[in-house]
Every structure is written in C-alpha cells, then in structure tokens.
Design an enzyme around this catalytic site. Structure first.
Site, PDB file in Angstrom:
ATOM      1  N   HIS A 139       2.875  -1.668  -1.428  1.00 53.58           N
ATOM      2  CA  HIS A 139       4.151  -0.718  -1.093  1.00 53.58           C
ATOM      3  C   HIS A 139       5.331  -1.804  -2.004  1.00 53.58           C
ATOM      4  O   HIS A 139       5.498  -2.592  -2.963  1.00 53.58           O
ATOM      5  CB  HIS A 139       3.957  -0.946   0.752  1.00 53.58           C
ATOM      6  CG  HIS A 139       5.524   0.203   0.777  1.00 53.58           C
ATOM      7  ND1 HIS A 139       7.054  -0.761   0.679  1.00 53.58           N
ATOM      8  CD2 HIS A 139       5.046   1.181   2.016  1.00 53.58           C
ATOM      9  CE1 HIS A 139       7.245   0.633   1.072  1.00 53.58           C
ATOM     10  NE2 HIS A 139       6.838   1.333   1.923  1.00 53.58           N
ATOM     11  N   GLU A 193       4.599   7.958  -2.475  1.00 52.10           N
ATOM     12  CA  GLU A 193       5.452   7.605  -1.658  1.00 52.10           C
ATOM     13  C   GLU A 193       6.999   7.520  -2.793  1.00 52.10           C
ATOM     14  O   GLU A 193       7.093   5.757  -3.035  1.00 52.10           O
ATOM     15  CB  GLU A 193       5.394   5.912  -1.072  1.00 52.10           C
ATOM     16  CG  GLU A 193       4.765   5.875  -0.037  1.00 52.10           C
ATOM     17  CD  GLU A 193       5.113   4.813   1.290  1.00 52.10           C
ATOM     18  OE1 GLU A 193       5.029   5.447   2.042  1.00 52.10           O
ATOM     19  OE2 GLU A 193       5.512   3.986   0.750  1.00 52.10           O
TER      20      GLU A 193
END
Ligand code: PGA
Length: 226
Positions: free
Chosen positions: A101, A150
């Site tokens: 992430h 993302e």
C-alpha cells in the site's frame, strides 16, 4: 449490475477500537447479503492485526459470508523479529493480504525488494495477495493474485480518479503484467462505486474511508449485487 465477478475490499487502515469492530459486524449481520452473498461478489474486510481474531469470531458467530485480509505482512518467517506479524500467523485468521500500500511505501520506506520478500512469504502460506501499484509502471512481483491501482492523490482526498482514466490504466496494467484481476482504490464511495465497476477492465474496488462506516459499506455491496 451484471458483472460476473466484483471484488469489494475494505481497508480499515489504523482505525477502530474493539467496540467499534463489534458494532460494525453487528450492523453488517442485519443485511440480507451477509448470509447469502450473491455469487458475483467477493467481499474482503482488512482490519488491523489486533482485530483479526475478534473479526474471525464475529464472522463465524454471525455465519457471515465475508472474507478477512491483513493489511501487511512480515518479509520474514516467524522468529526473532520483534513487532512483526508473519504470513502463517495471518493465515490462521485470514485468506487475503494487502501488500505494498502507498502508505507503507511512504511512511515505512518499503521498496521493491522488500515487497517482493513479503509477496514470497504470503505466497508460501497460501494467502491471496492484493498488491497496490501507482500505475502500470510499478514493479509487480510474481505470484500476486489481485492488483490494486491506487493513485496517491486520490487516496483519502475525496477526489477519485475518473472511471475512464482508471479503466485505461487498469487495462494497461492487465496487459503489462498479464493480470487477471485488477481493482481500483482512491476515494471510492457509495456515490461512485458503480461508475468504476461498470467499466470494462475494473474488477472491483478497494475503499478505505468508506469501508469504516458499515452503512456505507453495505450500500456499496447492495449496489453491486447482480
Ligand atoms: P480511501 O482509501 O478510500 O480512503 O481513499 C483507499 C486506500 O487507501 O486503500
């Protein structure tokens, strides 16, 4: 909504206390879909490590059709690594794991080599890996199951990418990495989820903020039901 397979993966990040976790699952348990998930949907919830055990119990008690995931994994097997949570520990409670992430890359200086080790550990244990990337140029280690596109500027900003651009980038990711399942994350909400999952290449979403509120999470699921 008629897509054959949609993934909705909620990332709670470093949020919630024990009571809030209980309240979240209690609300989800009141929803029709919680006990008989439509076949086209795979729902994954990624709580902080300290709530994986509790979440697993609440899912079992409520007979909920939800999957669990970790938000990270140690690059090491179990052993003398203070503070680390190994893949085999996560696998006792969860089937999925987020790796790479952007918040971990930025705040914990995680680089490609480290992330490749994390992917290896998760893979050895049988965890399904959700690997986050910036775009089609981000390095993706072998063995990843789901890629999440993302863009940093869209995360937590309330300013999502356009569905058209996300679809374009995800199409490029699929081509470059021979990836079957690629999802979008960054300010996904009940208001925009359909605009993303109705796009040709987008196989699901990774909401953060909107997954914390069980009402919003349930709304997102309901909208994607076949
Ligand atoms: P957000 O987070 O939905 O709050 O933008 C998404 C993510 O970081 O995975």
């Amino acid at each position: 909504m008629t897509k054959d397979k949609i993934y909705i993966i909620g990332n709670w990040k470093s949020n919630k206390n024990r009571q809030e976790v209980k309240d979240w699952f209690a609300f989800i348990a009141t929803q029709d879909f919680s006990k008989a998930m439509p076949e086209n949907l795979t729902i994954v919830v990624c709580p902080p490590f300290t709530y994986l055990s509790l979440s697993r119990v609440l899912i079992a008690e409520g007979k909920l059709t939800l999957n669990l995931g970790g938000q990270d994994v140690s690059p090491f097997k179990e052993g003398a690594y203070t503070g680390e949570v190994s893949a085999s520990m996560i696998k006792e409670y969860a089937d999925f794991c987020i790796i790479g992430h952007s918040e971990r890359r930025k705040n914990f200086a995680e680089n490609d080599d480290l992330l490749a080790e994390k992917v290896k550990r998760a893979k050895e244990t049988g965890l399904k890996i959700i690997f986050c990337v910036q775009d089609e140029n981000t390095f993706v280690p072998p063995g990843v199951d789901i890629i999440a596109y993302e863009p940093i500027w869209a995360i937590g900003s309330g300013k999502p990418d356009t569905p058209e651009n996300a679809n374009k980038v995800i199409g490029a990711i699929k081509q470059r990495h021979q990836a079957k399942v690629v999802i979008y994350g960054g300010s996904v909400s009940p208001d925009n989820i359909l605009s993303f999952v109705s796009m040709e290449h987008i196989d699901g979403v990774l909401p953060g903020g909107a997954s914390l509120d069980p009402v919003k999470f349930a709304q997102m699921i309901s909208q994607c039901k076949k």
